[in-house]
Design a protein around this motif. Structure first.
Motif, PDB file in Angstrom:
ATOM      1  N   GLU A  29       0.979  -1.212  -0.039  1.00  0.00           N
ATOM      2  CA  GLU A  29       0.126  -0.109  -0.037  1.00  0.00           C
ATOM      3  C   GLU A  29       0.872   1.296  -0.142  1.00  0.00           C
ATOM      4  O   GLU A  29       1.818   1.603   0.798  1.00  0.00           O
ATOM      5  CB  GLU A  29      -0.889   0.126   1.089  1.00  0.00           C
ATOM      6  CG  GLU A  29      -1.881  -1.055   1.223  1.00  0.00           C
ATOM      7  CD  GLU A  29      -2.857  -1.176   2.513  1.00  0.00           C
ATOM      8  OE1 GLU A  29      -2.449  -0.310   3.523  1.00  0.00           O
ATOM      9  OE2 GLU A  29      -3.726  -1.661   2.476  1.00  0.00           O
ATOM     10  N   PHE A  30       0.600   2.152  -0.824  1.00  0.00           N
ATOM     11  CA  PHE A  30       1.311   3.425  -1.048  1.00  0.00           C
ATOM     12  C   PHE A  30       0.634   4.452  -0.304  1.00  0.00           C
ATOM     13  O   PHE A  30      -0.654   4.810  -0.548  1.00  0.00           O
ATOM     14  CB  PHE A  30       1.805   3.788  -2.604  1.00  0.00           C
ATOM     15  CG  PHE A  30       2.366   2.915  -3.269  1.00  0.00           C
ATOM     16  CD1 PHE A  30       3.891   2.914  -3.039  1.00  0.00           C
ATOM     17  CD2 PHE A  30       1.785   1.752  -4.126  1.00  0.00           C
ATOM     18  CE1 PHE A  30       4.641   1.931  -3.914  1.00  0.00           C
ATOM     19  CE2 PHE A  30       2.780   0.973  -4.401  1.00  0.00           C
ATOM     20  CZ  PHE A  30       4.029   1.161  -4.626  1.00  0.00           C
ATOM     21  N   GLU A  31       1.342   5.340   0.336  1.00  0.00           N
ATOM     22  CA  GLU A  31       1.004   6.506   0.989  1.00  0.00           C
ATOM     23  C   GLU A  31       1.422   7.760   0.440  1.00  0.00           C
ATOM     24  O   GLU A  31       2.721   8.229   1.267  1.00  0.00           O
ATOM     25  CB  GLU A  31       0.762   6.594   2.370  1.00  0.00           C
ATOM     26  CG  GLU A  31      -0.099   5.635   3.230  1.00  0.00           C
ATOM     27  CD  GLU A  31       0.330   5.328   4.440  1.00  0.00           C
ATOM     28  OE1 GLU A  31       0.772   6.469   5.293  1.00  0.00           O
ATOM     29  OE2 GLU A  31      -0.428   4.437   5.425  1.00  0.00           O
ATOM     30  N   PRO A  32       1.127   8.437  -0.894  1.00  0.00           N
ATOM     31  CA  PRO A  32       1.889   9.356  -1.169  1.00  0.00           C
ATOM     32  C   PRO A  32       2.320  10.599  -0.438  1.00  0.00           C
ATOM     33  O   PRO A  32       1.405  10.981   0.310  1.00  0.00           O
ATOM     34  CB  PRO A  32       1.195   9.764  -2.423  1.00  0.00           C
ATOM     35  CG  PRO A  32       0.486   8.741  -2.705  1.00  0.00           C
ATOM     36  CD  PRO A  32       0.149   8.085  -1.437  1.00  0.00           C
ATOM     37  N   SER A  52       6.827   8.680  -1.242  1.00  0.00           N
ATOM     38  CA  SER A  52       5.591   7.816  -0.687  1.00  0.00           C
ATOM     39  C   SER A  52       6.034   6.787   0.385  1.00  0.00           C
ATOM     40  O   SER A  52       7.153   6.184   0.172  1.00  0.00           O
ATOM     41  CB  SER A  52       5.066   6.990  -1.862  1.00  0.00           C
ATOM     42  OG  SER A  52       3.898   6.386  -1.285  1.00  0.00           O
ATOM     43  N   ARG A  53       5.300   6.908   1.276  1.00  0.00           N
ATOM     44  CA  ARG A  53       5.541   5.854   2.219  1.00  0.00           C
ATOM     45  C   ARG A  53       5.151   4.582   1.837  1.00  0.00           C
ATOM     46  O   ARG A  53       3.995   4.644   1.388  1.00  0.00           O
ATOM     47  CB  ARG A  53       4.813   6.212   3.541  1.00  0.00           C
ATOM     48  CG  ARG A  53       4.841   5.041   4.591  1.00  0.00           C
ATOM     49  CD  ARG A  53       3.848   5.456   5.935  1.00  0.00           C
ATOM     50  NE  ARG A  53       3.994   4.663   6.970  1.00  0.00           N
ATOM     51  CZ  ARG A  53       4.805   4.445   8.230  1.00  0.00           C
ATOM     52  NH1 ARG A  53       5.453   5.382   8.300  1.00  0.00           N
ATOM     53  NH2 ARG A  53       4.352   3.689   8.923  1.00  0.00           N
ATOM     54  N   VAL A  54       5.708   3.394   2.090  1.00  0.00           N
ATOM     55  CA  VAL A  54       5.147   2.113   1.614  1.00  0.00           C
ATOM     56  C   VAL A  54       5.113   1.248   2.630  1.00  0.00           C
ATOM     57  O   VAL A  54       5.883   0.841   3.374  1.00  0.00           O
ATOM     58  CB  VAL A  54       6.045   1.698   0.508  1.00  0.00           C
ATOM     59  CG1 VAL A  54       5.558   0.222  -0.173  1.00  0.00           C
ATOM     60  CG2 VAL A  54       6.425   2.372  -0.628  1.00  0.00           C
ATOM     61  N   SER A  78       2.511  -2.010   8.637  1.00  0.00           N
ATOM     62  CA  SER A  78       3.602  -2.423   7.838  1.00  0.00           C
ATOM     63  C   SER A  78       4.163  -3.722   8.642  1.00  0.00           C
ATOM     64  O   SER A  78       4.685  -3.440   9.659  1.00  0.00           O
ATOM     65  CB  SER A  78       4.754  -1.558   7.452  1.00  0.00           C
ATOM     66  OG  SER A  78       5.336  -2.009   6.326  1.00  0.00           O
ATOM     67  N   LEU A 106       6.166  -2.557  -6.634  1.00  0.00           N
ATOM     68  CA  LEU A 106       7.109  -1.623  -5.819  1.00  0.00           C
ATOM     69  C   LEU A 106       7.942  -1.143  -6.702  1.00  0.00           C
ATOM     70  O   LEU A 106       8.129   0.052  -6.520  1.00  0.00           O
ATOM     71  CB  LEU A 106       7.823  -2.550  -5.017  1.00  0.00           C
ATOM     72  CG  LEU A 106       8.913  -1.940  -4.087  1.00  0.00           C
ATOM     73  CD1 LEU A 106       8.116  -1.214  -3.101  1.00  0.00           C
ATOM     74  CD2 LEU A 106       9.755  -2.759  -3.274  1.00  0.00           C
ATOM     75  N   GLY A 128       6.046   1.745  -8.360  1.00  0.00           N
ATOM     76  CA  GLY A 128       6.031   2.968  -7.447  1.00  0.00           C
ATOM     77  C   GLY A 128       7.147   3.837  -7.335  1.00  0.00           C
ATOM     78  O   GLY A 128       7.078   4.965  -7.096  1.00  0.00           O
ATOM     79  N   TYR A 170       6.912   7.473  -7.768  1.00  0.00           N
ATOM     80  CA  TYR A 170       7.050   8.533  -6.614  1.00  0.00           C
ATOM     81  C   TYR A 170       8.470   8.763  -6.317  1.00  0.00           C
ATOM     82  O   TYR A 170       8.950   9.794  -5.698  1.00  0.00           O
ATOM     83  CB  TYR A 170       6.559   7.625  -5.505  1.00  0.00           C
ATOM     84  CG  TYR A 170       5.223   7.531  -5.610  1.00  0.00           C
ATOM     85  CD1 TYR A 170       4.310   8.551  -5.569  1.00  0.00           C
ATOM     86  CD2 TYR A 170       4.470   6.246  -5.456  1.00  0.00           C
ATOM     87  CE1 TYR A 170       2.815   8.217  -5.722  1.00  0.00           C
ATOM     88  CE2 TYR A 170       3.327   5.678  -5.578  1.00  0.00           C
ATOM     89  CZ  TYR A 170       2.309   6.919  -5.811  1.00  0.00           C
ATOM     90  OH  TYR A 170       1.047   6.926  -5.721  1.00  0.00           O
ATOM     91  N   LEU A 185      10.837   5.961  -1.748  1.00  0.00           N
ATOM     92  CA  LEU A 185      10.011   5.242  -0.970  1.00  0.00           C
ATOM     93  C   LEU A 185      10.590   4.972   0.243  1.00  0.00           C
ATOM     94  O   LEU A 185      11.876   4.962   0.472  1.00  0.00           O
ATOM     95  CB  LEU A 185       9.708   3.750  -1.796  1.00  0.00           C
ATOM     96  CG  LEU A 185       9.331   3.896  -3.098  1.00  0.00           C
ATOM     97  CD1 LEU A 185       9.283   2.546  -3.573  1.00  0.00           C
ATOM     98  CD2 LEU A 185       8.040   4.671  -3.315  1.00  0.00           C
TER      99      LEU A 185
END
Length: 445
Positions: free
Chosen positions: A21-24, A45-47, A57, A76, A79, A83, A86
């Motif tokens: 899950e990505f949290e830009p 982005s946080r992953v 996580s 990944l 991403g 982004y 990461l």
């Protein structure tokens, strides 16, 4: 004190069903400014690797992210190219071997290569800077050392550590700061007030013989609390100018997007950059070892302090065919977007051509129509990059223990910041691997 570094095979529960899950990073996370360009795009982005039925996580104590299935890895990888930076939490138990294996997967030119000890020692899968990284004259010589069990992974940080690595009972690390490399350094009073500077904006690469790595992984094993803050200043003559300062946690790693740097250019400069080849100096980190950096860390002063190219007191012997000639604009192969990518401290000259410099154009050896030599090349690189490091466009990563930062080394520039006081410590593992192919300009529009 901290426990010994995990150098055993990584723990891995293959039965866990993990979703990425990505949290830009939101635009609001960047320093707000009235003159922010409309073309600027937030990046990073946080992953989270979320196990079925859990929240947050999954920890590296039970799951090895280097062993995710190919479908998940492609998510990944996509991403990373989207982004550019990461941040994966809870990775403090990631082993050097797993960090190496994960880093290697981002470069298709390295995936098929074997990983025997013999091949590691021969340099077939070498750290991005190879052995020259530790040359006695190199500006990088004090920046860390290799993990004994996995030499492609570097140990970085600050302080003296005991019994972390079986082969090295005691290791002392020094955090690089502007105090040793900049012409203008901050006063003791300014340092006491928490002021600091960008150390050196750069991309990770030997920039001689070896091709730039695709990705760098940086693991925060032991880091200071974020409660200690710092103010990064851009200009020693105007240290309180709000448009030339940036707040962050102590010793944050700062990033800028090469895509944003390119998009901030005028249409005329975009065309100019696409027609430009960057020629890097032979053994560049030795060549520049006595030169001093400008205040914002983008490039160096030209004061004839570079080492000679042809004497015993100068750089080691070198070959013309190993000099790196790379386009000034690199195209992201997965997004098709152009990035302005140049190491401003290592540039030797800029060569301008009549047409965009594709890989075929560079290999042809065609004569340029204009050549900007060292001093002029540095000024030009600074002119082109300076808008991109405006405080509103910089992403500072404020470290938390266990953070694994993966950045697309062909799409961002980054820099160390800050300094530590006596008794403060930090321990990190970094890995990047020289690619088999150079970056290319393929988007000519």
């Amino acid at each position: 004190s901290i426990a010994g570094v995990n150098q055993k095979p990584q723990a891995h529960d293959a039965s866990l069903k993990v979703k990425i899950e990505f949290e830009p990073v939101a635009l609001s996370s960047f320093k707000t400014s009235a003159d922010m360009a409309p073309s600027f795009e937030a990046f990073g982005s946080r992953v989270n690797f979320v196990a079925e039925g859990t929240v947050g996580s999954v920890s590296s104590e039970v799951f090895d992210i280097s062993k995710i299935d190919e479908e998940s890895f492609q998510i990944l990888k996509q991403g990373l190219h989207k982004y550019l930076v990461l941040i994966i939490p809870n990775q403090q138990h990631l082993s050097p071997e797993s960090q190496y294996n994960l880093t290697r997967r981002f470069d298709e030119t390295l995936i098929a290569e074997a990983t025997t000890v013999e091949q590691k020692d021969s340099g077939k899968l070498s750290y991005g800077h190879a052995k020259e990284f530790r040359h006695e004259k190199s500006v990088l010589k004090n920046d860390g050392r290799s993990v004994p069990s996995q030499p492609q992974v570097q140990i970085l940080g600050q302080g003296t550590f005991n019994d972390l690595y079986p082969e090295v009972p005691v290791i002392t690390l020094t955090h690089p700061t502007h105090l040793s490399t900049h012409k203008n350094v901050l006063t003791e009073e300014q340092l006491a007030r928490g002021m600091t500077k960008f150390y050196r904006w750069h991309l990770d690469s030997a920039l001689y013989e070896l091709s730039p790595p695709v990705a760098t992984t940086l693991l925060g094993i032991h880091v200071p609390a974020q409660s200690k803050r710092q103010t990064i200043i851009y200009d020693t003559e105007n240290p309180t100018d709000a448009d030339k300062t940036l707040e962050s946690a102590q010793a944050a790693t700062c990033f800028i997007s090469g895509k944003n740097a390119y998009n901030l250019l005028s249409d005329e400069d975009k065309e100019l950059c696409k027609r430009t080849v960057v020629v890097y100096a032979p053994h560049p980190y030795i060549f520049i070892s006595k030169a001093k950096a400008v205040d914002d860390g983008l490039t160096l002063y030209s004061e004839n302090k570079e080492l000679a190219l042809d004497s015993e007191e100068g750089i080691p012997s070198w070959e013309e065919g190993k000099i790196k000639k790379l386009p000034l604009v690199w195209t992201n192969p997965l997004t098709g977007e152009n990035h302005l990518q140049v190491h401003g401290s290592c540039v030797w000259r800029l060569e301008r051509h009549e047409a965009p410099v594709t890989s075929e154009k560079i290999k042809s050896g065609d004569a340029p129509v204009e050549v900007l030599k060292l001093e002029e090349a540095r000024r030009e690189v600074h002119r082109l990059l300076r808008p991109a490091i405006h405080p509103s466009y910089v992403l500072p990563h404020n470290w938390v223990k266990g953070d694994l930062v993966i950045f697309y080394n062909r799409g961002v520039l980054h820099t160390v910041t800050g300094q530590f006081q006596e008794g403060e410590s930090r321990l990190m593992h970094q890995c990047n691997l020289a690619s088999r192919v150079d970056p290319e300009l393929t988007n000519l529009n």
